[in-house]
Design a protein around this motif. Structure first.
Motif, PDB file in Angstrom:
ATOM      1  N   VAL A 238       4.187 -18.802  -3.012  1.00 58.15           N
ATOM      2  CA  VAL A 238       3.854 -17.688  -3.913  1.00 58.15           C
ATOM      3  C   VAL A 238       3.399 -16.473  -3.107  1.00 58.15           C
ATOM      4  O   VAL A 238       3.797 -15.336  -3.385  1.00 58.15           O
ATOM      5  CB  VAL A 238       2.768 -18.113  -4.925  1.00 58.15           C
ATOM      6  CG1 VAL A 238       2.269 -16.909  -5.718  1.00 58.15           C
ATOM      7  CG2 VAL A 238       3.312 -19.181  -5.864  1.00 58.15           C
ATOM      8  N   ARG A 239       2.542 -16.716  -2.090  1.00 59.70           N
ATOM      9  CA  ARG A 239       2.080 -15.606  -1.258  1.00 59.70           C
ATOM     10  C   ARG A 239       3.251 -14.944  -0.530  1.00 59.70           C
ATOM     11  O   ARG A 239       3.312 -13.707  -0.426  1.00 59.70           O
ATOM     12  CB  ARG A 239       1.047 -16.105  -0.255  1.00 59.70           C
ATOM     13  CG  ARG A 239       0.370 -14.961   0.520  1.00 59.70           C
ATOM     14  CD  ARG A 239      -0.708 -15.451   1.472  1.00 59.70           C
ATOM     15  NE  ARG A 239      -0.131 -16.211   2.576  1.00 59.70           N
ATOM     16  CZ  ARG A 239      -0.272 -17.525   2.743  1.00 59.70           C
ATOM     17  NH1 ARG A 239      -0.971 -18.248   1.867  1.00 59.70           N
ATOM     18  NH2 ARG A 239       0.278 -18.135   3.766  1.00 59.70           N
ATOM     19  N   GLN A 240       4.177 -15.728  -0.023  1.00 64.43           N
ATOM     20  CA  GLN A 240       5.346 -15.174   0.650  1.00 64.43           C
ATOM     21  C   GLN A 240       6.169 -14.308  -0.310  1.00 64.43           C
ATOM     22  O   GLN A 240       6.649 -13.238   0.070  1.00 64.43           O
ATOM     23  CB  GLN A 240       6.214 -16.302   1.207  1.00 64.43           C
ATOM     24  CG  GLN A 240       7.446 -15.805   1.969  1.00 64.43           C
ATOM     25  CD  GLN A 240       8.278 -16.952   2.521  1.00 64.43           C
ATOM     26  OE1 GLN A 240       7.959 -18.117   2.320  1.00 64.43           O
ATOM     27  NE2 GLN A 240       9.349 -16.614   3.210  1.00 64.43           N
ATOM     28  N   LYS A 241       6.297 -14.768  -1.535  1.00 65.02           N
ATOM     29  CA  LYS A 241       7.025 -13.991  -2.545  1.00 65.02           C
ATOM     30  C   LYS A 241       6.319 -12.673  -2.825  1.00 65.02           C
ATOM     31  O   LYS A 241       6.962 -11.618  -2.933  1.00 65.02           O
ATOM     32  CB  LYS A 241       7.139 -14.810  -3.832  1.00 65.02           C
ATOM     33  CG  LYS A 241       7.953 -14.148  -4.931  1.00 65.02           C
ATOM     34  CD  LYS A 241       9.402 -13.999  -4.546  1.00 65.02           C
ATOM     35  CE  LYS A 241      10.223 -13.448  -5.699  1.00 65.02           C
ATOM     36  NZ  LYS A 241      11.634 -13.198  -5.321  1.00 65.02           N
ATOM     37  N   PHE A 242       4.984 -12.714  -2.928  1.00 58.47           N
ATOM     38  CA  PHE A 242       4.216 -11.482  -3.125  1.00 58.47           C
ATOM     39  C   PHE A 242       4.464 -10.509  -1.980  1.00 58.47           C
ATOM     40  O   PHE A 242       4.639  -9.301  -2.195  1.00 58.47           O
ATOM     41  CB  PHE A 242       2.717 -11.789  -3.210  1.00 58.47           C
ATOM     42  CG  PHE A 242       2.241 -12.205  -4.569  1.00 58.47           C
ATOM     43  CD1 PHE A 242       2.556 -11.453  -5.696  1.00 58.47           C
ATOM     44  CD2 PHE A 242       1.452 -13.326  -4.739  1.00 58.47           C
ATOM     45  CE1 PHE A 242       2.111 -11.825  -6.952  1.00 58.47           C
ATOM     46  CE2 PHE A 242       1.002 -13.715  -5.987  1.00 58.47           C
ATOM     47  CZ  PHE A 242       1.332 -12.963  -7.096  1.00 58.47           C
ATOM     48  N   GLU A 243       4.443 -10.998  -0.756  1.00 56.84           N
ATOM     49  CA  GLU A 243       4.618 -10.143   0.416  1.00 56.84           C
ATOM     50  C   GLU A 243       6.009  -9.511   0.445  1.00 56.84           C
ATOM     51  O   GLU A 243       6.155  -8.336   0.785  1.00 56.84           O
ATOM     52  CB  GLU A 243       4.357 -10.950   1.691  1.00 56.84           C
ATOM     53  CG  GLU A 243       2.883 -11.345   1.853  1.00 56.84           C
ATOM     54  CD  GLU A 243       2.662 -12.384   2.936  1.00 56.84           C
ATOM     55  OE1 GLU A 243       3.681 -12.905   3.470  1.00 56.84           O
ATOM     56  OE2 GLU A 243       1.489 -12.686   3.238  1.00 56.84           O
ATOM     57  N   GLU A 244       7.014 -10.285   0.078  1.00 53.54           N
ATOM     58  CA  GLU A 244       8.368  -9.742   0.010  1.00 53.54           C
ATOM     59  C   GLU A 244       8.468  -8.657  -1.062  1.00 53.54           C
ATOM     60  O   GLU A 244       9.072  -7.600  -0.846  1.00 53.54           O
ATOM     61  CB  GLU A 244       9.367 -10.873  -0.293  1.00 53.54           C
ATOM     62  CG  GLU A 244       9.541 -11.878   0.832  1.00 53.54           C
ATOM     63  CD  GLU A 244      10.374 -13.074   0.418  1.00 53.54           C
ATOM     64  OE1 GLU A 244      10.746 -13.140  -0.782  1.00 53.54           O
ATOM     65  OE2 GLU A 244      10.660 -13.931   1.264  1.00 53.54           O
ATOM     66  N   GLU A 245       7.873  -8.933  -2.205  1.00 56.52           N
ATOM     67  CA  GLU A 245       7.901  -7.956  -3.290  1.00 56.52           C
ATOM     68  C   GLU A 245       7.122  -6.700  -2.928  1.00 56.52           C
ATOM     69  O   GLU A 245       7.493  -5.595  -3.329  1.00 56.52           O
ATOM     70  CB  GLU A 245       7.344  -8.579  -4.569  1.00 56.52           C
ATOM     71  CG  GLU A 245       8.241  -9.654  -5.170  1.00 56.52           C
ATOM     72  CD  GLU A 245       7.642 -10.289  -6.397  1.00 56.52           C
ATOM     73  OE1 GLU A 245       6.453 -10.026  -6.677  1.00 56.52           O
ATOM     74  OE2 GLU A 245       8.355 -11.047  -7.089  1.00 56.52           O
ATOM     75  N   GLU A 246       6.029  -6.888  -2.165  1.00 53.81           N
ATOM     76  CA  GLU A 246       5.233  -5.736  -1.750  1.00 53.81           C
ATOM     77  C   GLU A 246       6.040  -4.820  -0.846  1.00 53.81           C
ATOM     78  O   GLU A 246       5.981  -3.586  -0.974  1.00 53.81           O
ATOM     79  CB  GLU A 246       3.960  -6.210  -1.034  1.00 53.81           C
ATOM     80  CG  GLU A 246       3.031  -5.088  -0.585  1.00 53.81           C
ATOM     81  CD  GLU A 246       2.430  -4.320  -1.753  1.00 53.81           C
ATOM     82  OE1 GLU A 246       1.934  -3.210  -1.510  1.00 53.81           O
ATOM     83  OE2 GLU A 246       2.465  -4.813  -2.894  1.00 53.81           O
ATOM     84  N   ARG A 247       6.813  -5.404   0.067  1.00 47.73           N
ATOM     85  CA  ARG A 247       7.646  -4.577   0.944  1.00 47.73           C
ATOM     86  C   ARG A 247       8.691  -3.815   0.131  1.00 47.73           C
ATOM     87  O   ARG A 247       8.922  -2.625   0.362  1.00 47.73           O
ATOM     88  CB  ARG A 247       8.322  -5.455   1.990  1.00 47.73           C
ATOM     89  CG  ARG A 247       7.384  -5.946   3.090  1.00 47.73           C
ATOM     90  CD  ARG A 247       8.151  -6.580   4.236  1.00 47.73           C
ATOM     91  NE  ARG A 247       8.738  -7.867   3.856  1.00 47.73           N
ATOM     92  CZ  ARG A 247       8.119  -9.024   3.988  1.00 47.73           C
ATOM     93  NH1 ARG A 247       6.892  -9.065   4.502  1.00 47.73           N
ATOM     94  NH2 ARG A 247       8.714 -10.153   3.640  1.00 47.73           N
TER      95      ARG A 247
END
Length: 407
Positions: A119-128
């Motif tokens: 989930v955190r990785q998905k957040f980071e991708e979406e943030e970029r």
């Protein structure tokens, strides 16, 4: 850290989830809890978390019903479901709702850590991706702010981008202009001004990110904000926070919610309001701009009259279309078009008319030499002045003076 709201109707399990799982080690923070789906709706709307972890079987409103309801207003919210039963029906519902995960009780810590990492990785991708989208939106908005005429394609593109960025986005927006009033900064503070501007910039960016508002940096002391319709008190709160960093900040908010087609017009009105307000009250204030002129009134008529008065007052100086346009916050091309539409003359023709009428008065009523009169009404070249005067009056300046027309 990313924020979580926990939802479970079992008090002990909710307390255990909140206090005995090392959320911070996984990059998350629990900001609120709720005992059922109905209470969760209220908490989520208040706290705007990044993630909700909810039980599926609860009284009043279960987790699936909660998710179906909240997704209508917050489609990007991530949800993880928990259940004490390996129930295929719940799993199927969770998949249909595009859940970020499904956990079985009692929780397996290894499984939880693995899911939270994903989930955190998905957040980071979406943030970029989101940062790129914010930059693109700012670029589109800057282009529209420069364009007086309608630009349907760019407007539609900006509308699409903002629709994916702003919470509760509609086709109407709250617009404001925030400025550091450089002319009002005392001399003793000028040496520290670069650091103040840097802190101001960082603060306004944090406020914009926290409130999901697009901020367009025009230069290092002027910002335009574009957000989903919000109460004026929110922008007033922004002003107070920014004033703590820089006392010479002025915030002007447009009172009506406007479409992107009205962006340039609204921006222009805000700048004009700001100019008038600064002259009357000085800097360091929060102000609401006067609303748009009532239907049927030409909102440009006052601007053209303002330009005419400026020409009539400053005709003896070196006037340019750029300086005249800047005085009313229009582009030179837009001013040319509006001036012609409203007066029937070009700006140059009107300026020439004012100058030559003044020259005729001086020829009649003064003993100034012709080259002195030419300079006094704004012409460096006496021969050019004489040629213009002859073309308009049918007489040279000397002939006109000798005949004393009008007497």
């Amino acid at each position: 850290m990313y924020t979580i709201v926990l939802v479970d109707d079992e008090h002990i399990e909710l307390d255990t989830l909140r206090h005995y799982i090392p959320w911070s080690e996984m990059g998350f923070e629990v900001v609120g809890v709720a005992k059922n789906g109905r209470e969760a709706l209220t908490r989520v709307n208040e706290l705007l978390p990044d993630l909700v972890i909810t039980d599926v079987k609860m009284p009043l409103m279960d987790g699936i019903q909660f998710a179906e309801t909240i997704k209508k207003s917050m489609p990007s919210l991530k949800i993880i479901f928990m259940s004490g039963y390996n129930d295929f029906a719940y799993i199927k519902s969770a998949l249909l709702l595009e859940a970020s995960g499904y956990l079985l009780k009692p929780l397996d810590m290894e499984e939880l850590h693995g899911l939270m990492a994903k989930v955190r990785q998905k957040f980071e991708e979406e943030e970029r991706t989101r940062l790129s989208s914010w930059a693109l939106a700012a670029q589109y908005a800057r282009e529209l702010l420069h364009e007086e005429q309608s630009h349907p394609t760019r407007t539609a593109e900006l509308q699409d981008v903002l629709g994916g960025l702003l919470l509760f986005a509609t086709d109407l927006y709250t617009i404001s202009v925030i400025t550091i009033d450089m002319k009002n900064v005392p001399l003793e503070h000028m040496h520290s001004l670069p650091l103040t501007i840097k802190a101001f910039h960082q603060k306004i960016q944090r406020l914009a990110a926290a409130n999901h508002v697009l901020t367009v940096e025009w230069n290092d002391h002027r910002y335009i904000t574009i957000g989903a319709p919000i109460p004026s008190q929110q922008m007033q709160h922004w002003h107070f926070e920014l004033s703590e960093i820089c006392p010479w900040v002025t915030t002007c908010v447009y009172p009506d919610h406007v479409s992107l087609e009205q962006l340039h017009e609204t921006y222009t009105q805000l700048l004009q309001h700001r100019g008038r307000y600064l002259l009357k009250h000085g800097s360091g204030h929060y102000s609401v701009c006067a609303p748009t002129s009532p239907p049927g009134l030409d909102r440009h008529a006052g601007l053209i009259q303002q330009v005419q008065r400026l020409i009539e007052r400053e005709y003896g100086n070196a006037l340019t279309i750029d300086s005249l346009a800047e005085s009313v916050h229009l582009s030179p091309n837009h001013l040319r078009a509006l001036f012609k539409d409203h007066t029937g003359n070009t700006v140059h023709e009107y300026t020439t008319q004012v100058r030559l009428e003044s020259a005729a008065e001086l020829l009649r009523d003064s003993e100034l030499k012709i080259h002195e009169i030419a300079a006094k009404v704004g012409y460096d070249s006496t021969s050019h002045f004489c040629a213009l005067f002859h073309k308009k009056r049918g007489l040279t300046p000397s002939q006109y003076r000798m005949q004393k027309p009008g007497l």
